[in-house]
Design an enzyme around this catalytic site. Structure first.
Site, PDB file in Angstrom:
ATOM      1  N   PRO A  10       0.788  -1.230   0.000  1.00 52.53           N
ATOM      2  CA  PRO A  10       0.000   0.000   0.000  1.00 52.53           C
ATOM      3  C   PRO A  10       0.821   1.280   0.000  1.00 52.53           C
ATOM      4  O   PRO A  10       1.808   1.396   0.738  1.00 52.53           O
ATOM      5  CB  PRO A  10      -0.809  -0.094   1.297  1.00 52.53           C
ATOM      6  N   ASN A  11       0.374   2.194  -0.821  1.00 49.12           N
ATOM      7  CA  ASN A  11       0.905   3.563  -0.926  1.00 49.12           C
ATOM      8  C   ASN A  11       2.246   3.662  -1.644  1.00 49.12           C
ATOM      9  O   ASN A  11       2.731   4.761  -1.887  1.00 49.12           O
ATOM     10  CB  ASN A  11       1.005   4.238   0.459  1.00 49.12           C
ATOM     11  N   ARG A  18       4.972  10.871  -2.313  1.00 46.58           N
ATOM     12  CA  ARG A  18       4.636  10.602  -0.921  1.00 46.58           C
ATOM     13  C   ARG A  18       5.843  10.843  -0.020  1.00 46.58           C
ATOM     14  O   ARG A  18       6.882  10.187  -0.208  1.00 46.58           O
ATOM     15  CB  ARG A  18       4.235   9.129  -0.867  1.00 46.58           C
ATOM     16  N   TYR A  23      11.059   8.902   1.596  1.00 49.04           N
ATOM     17  CA  TYR A  23      11.121   7.855   0.576  1.00 49.04           C
ATOM     18  C   TYR A  23      11.826   8.284  -0.711  1.00 49.04           C
ATOM     19  O   TYR A  23      12.002   7.457  -1.609  1.00 49.04           O
ATOM     20  CB  TYR A  23       9.702   7.357   0.259  1.00 49.04           C
ATOM     21  N   ASN A  74       8.192  -5.531  -0.366  1.00 44.75           N
ATOM     22  CA  ASN A  74       8.030  -4.391   0.519  1.00 44.75           C
ATOM     23  C   ASN A  74       6.539  -4.337   0.825  1.00 44.75           C
ATOM     24  O   ASN A  74       5.751  -3.799   0.037  1.00 44.75           O
ATOM     25  CB  ASN A  74       8.512  -3.097  -0.125  1.00 44.75           C
ATOM     26  N   ALA A  77       2.919  -0.753   4.921  1.00 43.27           N
ATOM     27  CA  ALA A  77       2.254  -0.764   6.239  1.00 43.27           C
ATOM     28  C   ALA A  77       1.775  -2.166   6.628  1.00 43.27           C
ATOM     29  O   ALA A  77       1.694  -2.493   7.821  1.00 43.27           O
ATOM     30  CB  ALA A  77       1.085   0.204   6.223  1.00 43.27           C
ATOM     31  N   HIS A  80       3.525  -4.405   9.245  1.00 42.74           N
ATOM     32  CA  HIS A  80       3.360  -4.243  10.687  1.00 42.74           C
ATOM     33  C   HIS A  80       2.016  -4.749  11.197  1.00 42.74           C
ATOM     34  O   HIS A  80       1.777  -4.742  12.405  1.00 42.74           O
ATOM     35  CB  HIS A  80       3.492  -2.756  11.058  1.00 42.74           C
ATOM     36  N   ASP A  87       1.309 -15.266   6.680  1.00 46.13           N
ATOM     37  CA  ASP A  87       0.938 -16.659   6.415  1.00 46.13           C
ATOM     38  C   ASP A  87       1.109 -16.994   4.935  1.00 46.13           C
ATOM     39  O   ASP A  87       1.516 -18.102   4.587  1.00 46.13           O
ATOM     40  CB  ASP A  87      -0.514 -16.917   6.841  1.00 46.13           C
ATOM     41  N   GLU A  98      12.599  -9.334   2.538  1.00 47.15           N
ATOM     42  CA  GLU A  98      11.793  -8.158   2.873  1.00 47.15           C
ATOM     43  C   GLU A  98      12.656  -6.905   2.728  1.00 47.15           C
ATOM     44  O   GLU A  98      13.780  -6.871   3.237  1.00 47.15           O
ATOM     45  CB  GLU A  98      11.291  -8.308   4.306  1.00 47.15           C
ATOM     46  N   HIS A 100      12.685  -2.566   3.022  1.00 51.73           N
ATOM     47  CA  HIS A 100      12.084  -1.274   3.359  1.00 51.73           C
ATOM     48  C   HIS A 100      13.012  -0.176   2.877  1.00 51.73           C
ATOM     49  O   HIS A 100      14.231  -0.256   3.090  1.00 51.73           O
ATOM     50  CB  HIS A 100      11.833  -1.153   4.864  1.00 51.73           C
ATOM     51  N   SER A 102      13.000   3.007   3.880  1.00 51.87           N
ATOM     52  CA  SER A 102      13.484   3.717   5.073  1.00 51.87           C
ATOM     53  C   SER A 102      13.988   2.698   6.089  1.00 51.87           C
ATOM     54  O   SER A 102      13.703   1.494   5.983  1.00 51.87           O
ATOM     55  CB  SER A 102      12.336   4.539   5.669  1.00 51.87           C
ATOM     56  N   ARG A 107      12.443   4.757  13.100  1.00 52.40           N
ATOM     57  CA  ARG A 107      11.178   5.476  12.967  1.00 52.40           C
ATOM     58  C   ARG A 107      10.249   5.173  14.152  1.00 52.40           C
ATOM     59  O   ARG A 107      10.707   4.740  15.195  1.00 52.40           O
ATOM     60  CB  ARG A 107      10.567   5.133  11.610  1.00 52.40           C
TER      61      ARG A 107
HETATM   62  C1  DQA Z   1       8.094   1.145   4.272  1.00 52.77           C
HETATM   63  C2  DQA Z   1       8.067   1.382   5.774  1.00 52.77           C
HETATM   64  C3  DQA Z   1       6.659   1.149   6.308  1.00 52.77           C
HETATM   65  O1  DQA Z   1       6.632   1.369   7.727  1.00 52.77           O
HETATM   66  C4  DQA Z   1       5.680   2.096   5.668  1.00 52.77           C
HETATM   67  O2  DQA Z   1       4.361   1.834   6.111  1.00 52.77           O
HETATM   68  C5  DQA Z   1       5.753   2.098   4.179  1.00 52.77           C
HETATM   69  C6  DQA Z   1       7.069   1.988   3.537  1.00 52.77           C
HETATM   70  C7  DQA Z   1       9.473   1.478   3.660  1.00 52.77           C
HETATM   71  O3  DQA Z   1       9.705   1.051   2.534  1.00 52.77           O
HETATM   72  O4  DQA Z   1      10.283   2.159   4.277  1.00 52.77           O
HETATM   73  O5  DQA Z   1       4.764   2.302   3.501  1.00 52.77           O
HETATM   74  O6  DQA Z   1       7.838  -0.222   4.020  1.00 52.77           O
END
Ligand code: DQA
Length: 141
Positions: A10-11, A18, A23, A74, A77, A80, A87, A98, A100, A102, A107
Site C-alpha cells: 500500500p501507498n 509521498r 522515501y 516491501n 504498512a 506491521h 501466512d 523483505e 524497506h 526507510s 522510525r
Molecule cells: C516502508 C516502511 C513502512 O513502515 C511504511 O508503512 C511504508 C514503507 C518502507 O519502505 O520504508 O509504507 O515499508
C-alpha cells in the site's frame, strides 16, 4: 534465467510524491526501469503493486504455484499489521527478502515490529531503493 517477483504494498504507488523526505523523489516506475536495466539478461523480473491486502496474498499464492525462484517484498504498512501476508509468505515455500526503503528501526515504534520478517530469509531496511537491487543480487546467488 531465474524469475523473481518484486511486490510492493500500500501507498508505494505514490513513491516520488509521498513523503519524499523519507522515501525520496524516484517513482515506482523509476524503480522498475532501474532494476530492469540492471538485471537485463540476468533475471526475469515481475513487478506487482497493490493497495489491497487480499490482492497481494492472491499474487503470492499464484507465484508459489508458478514456482518462481524468489521474491522481494516491501509490504509497506502491511508489514506491521498483516498476519494474512505473513501466512501467505510462510506457506508459499518461496525464498523471500523483505525490503524497506526507510530504516524502520529509526522510525516510530509501531514500525519497528515486522510480522512478515520471520517468513523471509532476510530483511534489508534503510538502503533506499538500493535495497531492492541488493535483495535481487542475493536471491540470484
Ligand atoms: C516502508 C516502511 C513502512 O513502515 C511504511 O508503512 C511504508 C514503507 C518502507 O519502505 O520504508 O509504507 O515499508
Amino acid at each position: 534465467m531465474k524469475t523473481l517477483a518484486i511486490l510492493n504494498g500500500p501507498n508505494l504507488d505514490r513513491l516520488g510524491k509521498r513523503e519524499p523526505e523519507i522515501y525520496g523523489h524516484a517513482t515506482l516506475a523509476d524503480l522498475e526501469a532501474r532494476l530492469r536495466a540492471e538485471f537485463e539478461g540476468v533475471a526475469q523480473l515481475e513487478f506487482f503493486q497493490s493497495n489491497h491486502e487480499g490482492e497481494i496474498v492472491d499474487r503470492i499464492s499464484a507465484l508459489a504455484d508458478a514456482k518462481i525462484d524468489g521474491l522481494v517484498i516491501n509490504g509497506a504498512a502491511l508489514t506491521h499489521t498483516s498476519v494474512a501476508l505473513r501466512d501467505a509468505l510462510a506457506g508459499s515455500g518461496l525464498r523471500a527478502v523483505e525490503v524497506h526503503i526507510s530504516n524502520i528501526y529509526k522510525r516510530e515504534e509501531f514500525r519497528q515490529k515486522s510480522l512478515t520478517a520471520p517468513a523471509c530469509v532476510a530483511v534489508i531496511t534503510g538502503l533506499g531503493l538500493e535495497g531492492y537491487a541488493a535483495a535481487i543480487r542475493f536471491l540470484l546467488r
